[in-house]
Write a protein that holds these residues in place. Structure first.
Motif, mmCIF file in Angstrom:
data_model
loop_
_atom_site.group_PDB
_atom_site.id
_atom_site.type_symbol
_atom_site.label_atom_id
_atom_site.label_comp_id
_atom_site.label_asym_id
_atom_site.label_seq_id
_atom_site.Cartn_x
_atom_site.Cartn_y
_atom_site.Cartn_z
ATOM 1 N N LEU A 17 0.836 -1.198 0.000
ATOM 2 C CA LEU A 17 0.000 0.000 0.000
ATOM 3 C C LEU A 17 0.870 1.246 0.000
ATOM 4 O O LEU A 17 1.982 1.240 0.518
ATOM 5 C CB LEU A 17 -0.894 0.027 1.238
ATOM 6 C CG LEU A 17 -1.869 -1.132 1.409
ATOM 7 C CD1 LEU A 17 -2.562 -1.033 2.758
ATOM 8 C CD2 LEU A 17 -2.887 -1.140 0.291
ATOM 9 N N SER A 21 0.629 6.160 -4.617
ATOM 10 C CA SER A 21 0.562 5.291 -5.800
ATOM 11 C C SER A 21 -0.404 4.144 -5.548
ATOM 12 O O SER A 21 -0.546 3.676 -4.425
ATOM 13 C CB SER A 21 1.941 4.697 -6.106
ATOM 14 O OG SER A 21 2.903 5.706 -6.241
ATOM 15 N N SER A 22 -1.025 3.693 -6.629
ATOM 16 C CA SER A 22 -1.874 2.510 -6.498
ATOM 17 C C SER A 22 -0.980 1.279 -6.376
ATOM 18 O O SER A 22 0.197 1.299 -6.745
ATOM 19 C CB SER A 22 -2.804 2.383 -7.703
ATOM 20 O OG SER A 22 -2.049 2.296 -8.888
ATOM 21 N N ALA A 23 -1.525 0.201 -5.834
ATOM 22 C CA ALA A 23 -0.741 -1.004 -5.565
ATOM 23 C C ALA A 23 -0.032 -1.520 -6.810
ATOM 24 O O ALA A 23 1.112 -1.953 -6.746
ATOM 25 C CB ALA A 23 -1.637 -2.089 -4.971
ATOM 26 N N GLU A 24 -0.686 -1.461 -7.962
ATOM 27 C CA GLU A 24 -0.071 -1.981 -9.187
ATOM 28 C C GLU A 24 1.064 -1.091 -9.707
ATOM 29 O O GLU A 24 1.845 -1.505 -10.559
ATOM 30 C CB GLU A 24 -1.103 -2.222 -10.290
ATOM 31 C CG GLU A 24 -1.874 -1.010 -10.717
ATOM 32 C CD GLU A 24 -3.159 -0.792 -9.934
ATOM 33 O OE1 GLU A 24 -3.855 0.177 -10.253
ATOM 34 O OE2 GLU A 24 -3.468 -1.560 -9.006
ATOM 35 N N ASP A 25 1.188 0.135 -9.185
ATOM 36 C CA ASP A 25 2.253 1.045 -9.602
ATOM 37 C C ASP A 25 3.458 1.037 -8.658
ATOM 38 O O ASP A 25 4.430 1.749 -8.888
ATOM 39 C CB ASP A 25 1.717 2.479 -9.725
ATOM 40 C CG ASP A 25 0.732 2.610 -10.875
ATOM 41 O OD1 ASP A 25 0.918 1.917 -11.888
ATOM 42 O OD2 ASP A 25 -0.218 3.408 -10.754
ATOM 43 N N ASP A 57 7.551 3.904 -4.759
ATOM 44 C CA ASP A 57 6.304 4.451 -5.296
ATOM 45 C C ASP A 57 6.591 5.343 -6.504
ATOM 46 O O ASP A 57 7.742 5.525 -6.901
ATOM 47 C CB ASP A 57 5.498 5.180 -4.218
ATOM 48 C CG ASP A 57 6.156 6.454 -3.721
ATOM 49 O OD1 ASP A 57 7.126 6.938 -4.336
ATOM 50 O OD2 ASP A 57 5.685 6.985 -2.697
#
Length: 95
Positions: A17, A21-25, A57
């Motif tokens: 988390l 940034s989102s998790a996939e980024d 991130d």
């Protein structure tokens, strides 16, 4: 099989988390270098393996955690199992 196991840093991603940034980024690596994303374990590397995983991130902020994994050799490194020594009958004759 050539006796090598490739370990990607992404293997250690469990619900990462970040507030920027989102998790996939989120990028995972084995060092501060975000391109350092794989480790190769060869036959002699079975057992406990300790790694430091860096999470980066989109803003370039980094943090890390210490992880480990246990690698077992299923016999692929050394071919078929051949017991050492000899097998003898109760009277001592080698079989």
């Amino acid at each position: 099989m050539d006796g090598k196991l490739v370990i990607p840093a992404s293997l250690f991603s469990v619900d990462a988390l970040d507030n920027c940034s989102s998790a996939e980024d989120i990028l995972l690596s084995f060092s501060e270098n975000i391109e350092d994303t794989e480790r190769i374990v060869e036959c002699g590397g079975a057992g406990f393996n300790f790694y430091r995983i860096y999470y980066t991130d989109q803003a370039g902020n980094q943090d890390f955690c210490e992880v480990f994994m246990i690698i077992f050799d299923n016999g692929s490194c050394f071919g078929r199992y051949a017991p050492e020594g000899t097998i003898a009958k109760p009277n001592g004759d080698v079989m």
